[in-house]
Write a protein that holds these residues in place. Sequence first.
Motif, PDB file in Angstrom:
ATOM      1  N   PRO A  13      -1.371  16.680  -2.317  1.00  0.00           N
ATOM      2  CA  PRO A  13      -0.540  17.255  -1.256  1.00  0.00           C
ATOM      3  C   PRO A  13       0.888  16.741  -1.343  1.00  0.00           C
ATOM      4  O   PRO A  13       1.132  15.631  -1.816  1.00  0.00           O
ATOM      5  N   ALA A  14       1.831  17.558  -0.887  1.00  0.00           N
ATOM      6  CA  ALA A  14       3.240  17.168  -0.905  1.00  0.00           C
ATOM      7  C   ALA A  14       3.422  15.869  -0.135  1.00  0.00           C
ATOM      8  O   ALA A  14       2.847  15.680   0.928  1.00  0.00           O
ATOM      9  N   GLY A  15       4.210  14.974  -0.678  1.00  0.00           N
ATOM     10  CA  GLY A  15       4.467  13.700  -0.020  1.00  0.00           C
ATOM     11  C   GLY A  15       3.474  12.610  -0.384  1.00  0.00           C
ATOM     12  O   GLY A  15       3.595  11.488   0.066  1.00  0.00           O
ATOM     13  N   THR A  16       2.475  12.922  -1.188  1.00  0.00           N
ATOM     14  CA  THR A  16       1.474  11.939  -1.585  1.00  0.00           C
ATOM     15  C   THR A  16       1.972  11.150  -2.784  1.00  0.00           C
ATOM     16  O   THR A  16       2.524  11.719  -3.715  1.00  0.00           O
ATOM     17  N   VAL A  17       1.774   9.836  -2.757  1.00  0.00           N
ATOM     18  CA  VAL A  17       2.150   8.961  -3.862  1.00  0.00           C
ATOM     19  C   VAL A  17       0.933   8.123  -4.208  1.00  0.00           C
ATOM     20  O   VAL A  17       0.247   7.612  -3.321  1.00  0.00           O
ATOM     21  N   ASP A  18       0.639   8.000  -5.492  1.00  0.00           N
ATOM     22  CA  ASP A  18      -0.411   7.107  -5.975  1.00  0.00           C
ATOM     23  C   ASP A  18       0.084   6.548  -7.296  1.00  0.00           C
ATOM     24  O   ASP A  18       0.055   7.233  -8.312  1.00  0.00           O
ATOM     25  N   GLU A  19       0.616   5.329  -7.265  1.00  0.00           N
ATOM     26  CA  GLU A  19       1.220   4.740  -8.454  1.00  0.00           C
ATOM     27  C   GLU A  19       0.911   3.260  -8.531  1.00  0.00           C
ATOM     28  O   GLU A  19       0.498   2.651  -7.554  1.00  0.00           O
ATOM     29  N   VAL A  20       1.096   2.716  -9.714  1.00  0.00           N
ATOM     30  CA  VAL A  20       0.991   1.278  -9.904  1.00  0.00           C
ATOM     31  C   VAL A  20       2.406   0.771 -10.146  1.00  0.00           C
ATOM     32  O   VAL A  20       3.112   1.268 -11.014  1.00  0.00           O
ATOM     33  N   PHE A  21       2.813  -0.191  -9.334  1.00  0.00           N
ATOM     34  CA  PHE A  21       4.148  -0.772  -9.422  1.00  0.00           C
ATOM     35  C   PHE A  21       3.988  -2.287  -9.519  1.00  0.00           C
ATOM     36  O   PHE A  21       3.378  -2.900  -8.637  1.00  0.00           O
ATOM     37  N   GLN A  22       4.495  -2.871 -10.578  1.00  0.00           N
ATOM     38  CA  GLN A  22       4.385  -4.309 -10.833  1.00  0.00           C
ATOM     39  C   GLN A  22       2.942  -4.790 -10.674  1.00  0.00           C
ATOM     40  O   GLN A  22       2.674  -5.837 -10.087  1.00  0.00           O
ATOM     41  N   GLY A  23       2.006  -4.003 -11.182  1.00  0.00           N
ATOM     42  CA  GLY A  23       0.598  -4.384 -11.161  1.00  0.00           C
ATOM     43  C   GLY A  23      -0.113  -4.164  -9.840  1.00  0.00           C
ATOM     44  O   GLY A  23      -1.286  -4.500  -9.708  1.00  0.00           O
ATOM     45  N   ARG A  24       0.573  -3.604  -8.863  1.00  0.00           N
ATOM     46  CA  ARG A  24      -0.036  -3.359  -7.548  1.00  0.00           C
ATOM     47  C   ARG A  24      -0.136  -1.855  -7.320  1.00  0.00           C
ATOM     48  O   ARG A  24       0.771  -1.104  -7.674  1.00  0.00           O
ATOM     49  N   ARG A  25      -1.211  -1.403  -6.719  1.00  0.00           N
ATOM     50  CA  ARG A  25      -1.401   0.025  -6.471  1.00  0.00           C
ATOM     51  C   ARG A  25      -0.797   0.402  -5.124  1.00  0.00           C
ATOM     52  O   ARG A  25      -1.172  -0.145  -4.087  1.00  0.00           O
ATOM     53  N   ILE A  26       0.131   1.345  -5.174  1.00  0.00           N
ATOM     54  CA  ILE A  26       0.766   1.869  -3.966  1.00  0.00           C
ATOM     55  C   ILE A  26       0.219   3.269  -3.724  1.00  0.00           C
ATOM     56  O   ILE A  26       0.246   4.104  -4.615  1.00  0.00           O
ATOM     57  N   GLN A  27      -0.290   3.495  -2.513  1.00  0.00           N
ATOM     58  CA  GLN A  27      -0.774   4.815  -2.120  1.00  0.00           C
ATOM     59  C   GLN A  27      -0.097   5.203  -0.815  1.00  0.00           C
ATOM     60  O   GLN A  27      -0.109   4.439   0.148  1.00  0.00           O
ATOM     61  N   ILE A  28       0.484   6.390  -0.814  1.00  0.00           N
ATOM     62  CA  ILE A  28       1.143   6.895   0.396  1.00  0.00           C
ATOM     63  C   ILE A  28       0.595   8.286   0.661  1.00  0.00           C
ATOM     64  O   ILE A  28       0.619   9.141  -0.217  1.00  0.00           O
ATOM     65  N   SER A  29       0.057   8.487   1.858  1.00  0.00           N
ATOM     66  CA  SER A  29      -0.398   9.823   2.237  1.00  0.00           C
ATOM     67  C   SER A  29       0.409  10.275   3.441  1.00  0.00           C
ATOM     68  O   SER A  29       0.741   9.479   4.314  1.00  0.00           O
TER      69      SER A  29
END
Length: 131
Positions: free
Chosen positions: A40-56
């Motif tokens: 869905p628009a606005g969703t983020v699922d990434e790994v940044f500096q070894g940490r998983r960032i999820q934004i819904s």
Amino acid sequence: MNKITRRQALGTTAGTLSALGLLGAAAHSATAASPAPAAPAGTVDEVFQGRRIQISPATGGGHHGGHHGADLPTVRIDGRELHVMRNADGTWISVVNHYETFADPTSLARAAVRELQGAQLAPFAPMGGAA
């Protein structure tokens, strides 16, 4: 006795490899024609500096509903929720970076990861309410 020449062998091999390449390209394009469902628009699922960032994105009725007059996205770092707030000017702050503002939840989450320096987020319980 028929002997195959080197030129004929190379020609046959080249023709076979070309045919296999065309079959592979056709299979790839058939797979690419039916992509996986988009997030869905606005969703983020990434790994940044070894940490998983999820934004819904805000769902319109989540636990943030009505908080500060607006629905807020859910931001998680390694599965733990990061409490975020939106300022009146449209910038974002979090409990980790309360005095530094960010343009969007993704940059806010990345800054929180840097600030945490490997530490886990502690559960956040708003004042006057349960976690």
